[in-house]
Every structure is written in C-alpha cells, then in structure tokens.
Design an enzyme around this catalytic site. Sequence first.
Site, mmCIF file in Angstrom:
data_model
loop_
_atom_site.group_PDB
_atom_site.id
_atom_site.type_symbol
_atom_site.label_atom_id
_atom_site.label_comp_id
_atom_site.label_asym_id
_atom_site.label_seq_id
_atom_site.Cartn_x
_atom_site.Cartn_y
_atom_site.Cartn_z
ATOM 1 C CE1 TYR A 137 9.803 76.951 12.699
ATOM 2 C CE2 TYR A 137 9.319 79.301 12.744
ATOM 3 C CZ TYR A 137 9.981 78.218 12.182
ATOM 4 O OH TYR A 137 10.818 78.414 11.108
ATOM 5 C CB CYS A 138 8.876 72.994 16.032
ATOM 6 S SG CYS A 138 9.151 71.204 16.071
#
Length: 266
Positions: A137-138
């Site tokens: 994620y990110c």
Amino acid sequence: MFISHSHLPSTEDIYYPFACEEWLCREAGEDRVPVPAVHLWRHERAFVLGLRDSRLPNAAAAMDWLEREEGYRVMVRNSGGAAVPLDLGVVNVTLVRRGAPGKLDMNADFRLMAGLLAGTLEPFGVAFDTGEVEGSYCPGEYDLSVGGRKFCGLAQRRQQRAYSVQAFVNAEGDAAARAALVREFYRRAGGAGLDVRAGVMGSLTELHPGFPGAETWLRSLAASFGIAAPMPPAGASAARDIAAALRARYDPRATGDEDDKKGRSV
C-alpha cells in the site's frame, strides 16, 4: 528545530499533525523558523488517504465505514502518496527544509530521508533496500524494504519556498492486518483492492527480530535530534485553523459550494 507529538490520542484530529507541518513549511519559507525542522508523531488510530483515493467513486462511503464501524480518524492529505493506516506501532517522521529558488530534485530529497532513517536504524542492525515494492500500500519509487517486504513509504509536500518529506515507518504491529484494512477500504471505495497483496508489507519487529519496537526506536530517534521543543503557541493555534481548511477542501464529504472549495488555498 525538533517537535515531537509522540502519542496523539484517538480523539485528536488527524488533520492536526499535517496542519502543523503545513505551518512549519510556511514559516520556514519566510525564514521565521530554523531549518531543517523535524517532526515526529504517532496517532492511536487513523487512516490517511491520498488525493487519488478520495476521488474513487465510493470513497465517501468507505470513509464513513472506517469512522463509524472501525473507529478510525480519517483524512485526505495534500501531499503525495496513497492510503496508509496509522496506530502507535507506526512512527511518522517528517523533515522540513527551505527550498532553493528554481531547484527541484525530488529524488535527492527522498534519498536524504532514506539516509536519515538508515542512520537511525543502523544501531539496531537494520539495513534496508530502496525501490518500489509491488503490491504494497502507498507504493512509490522510494519504498523501504527488508527481504522484499515493505516497512516504510515516503511522500512529499512542496510549497513555494519550502517543502516537507514525510515517512511512515511500520516499526511494530501486525502489518498484514494493516494491509487487509487498506485492501477492504479500496474494495468499498470502488478501487477493487488496487492490488494491495497479502505478505508484501511488514513491520520492523516482524522483519528484524532484534529490533526493539516503536517506543525504544522513537526514544533513540528523538535523542538523535536533541531536545524537543513544543509547537509554538502561534503555530498550534494556526494549525487548528489550517486543519479545518484542509478538511473543507479535501474531504469529499465536506459540504459547501464546489466551485468555492476548488478556489480555496491552504
């Protein structure tokens, strides 16, 4: 200048630490605070979205789910990056610097932050790789990872005369549970999971058994910067106003005239 909010409670507005950094950048750009400035902070239970996340078709409903059913403080940040869940096992490190006129080198700024983190983790025997970790994620070009599993992501926020480089460090805790929460947010928001995969994220206590955890590393990290100063009263007051302006502009659930919101500047 070194400011620490080492434990923001779950009741604290998650926009507040970002608003503090917005104020620090403004003041740094006008030579009114010393630079570089470092901001360390943690939040008990928050979920930070990127701008692209907030534009997903069902983002508002997914944000409501996080707040009402899962008990998270939710925000949309105006820096780069995508969705990140926060708790006391995640240490946020932000470096604020004054920008040189006409000079823009984001890679150099990311390398600077990676080097800063490397220096503070080396005493604990932690070495890491840099490069995008697919399925995290990110995700970004300057993901920090151990054994192919990401524990840290970097983002930037640039103003006209100053900028901040932000790092979230999964120091301890269940990284798989954080990734599952992000994946469920994207599913509910209409992003179909956005390819957040299981087994890709890790916390430093999971990836490096000798790492002592968030509290010990946070104390060591703070000691390397010297004595922490409180947020100046004028800055703390201004940050509350900035936080409200950020929410009004970036939260897709905010009410008000859309054209007016687009024209606001924070």
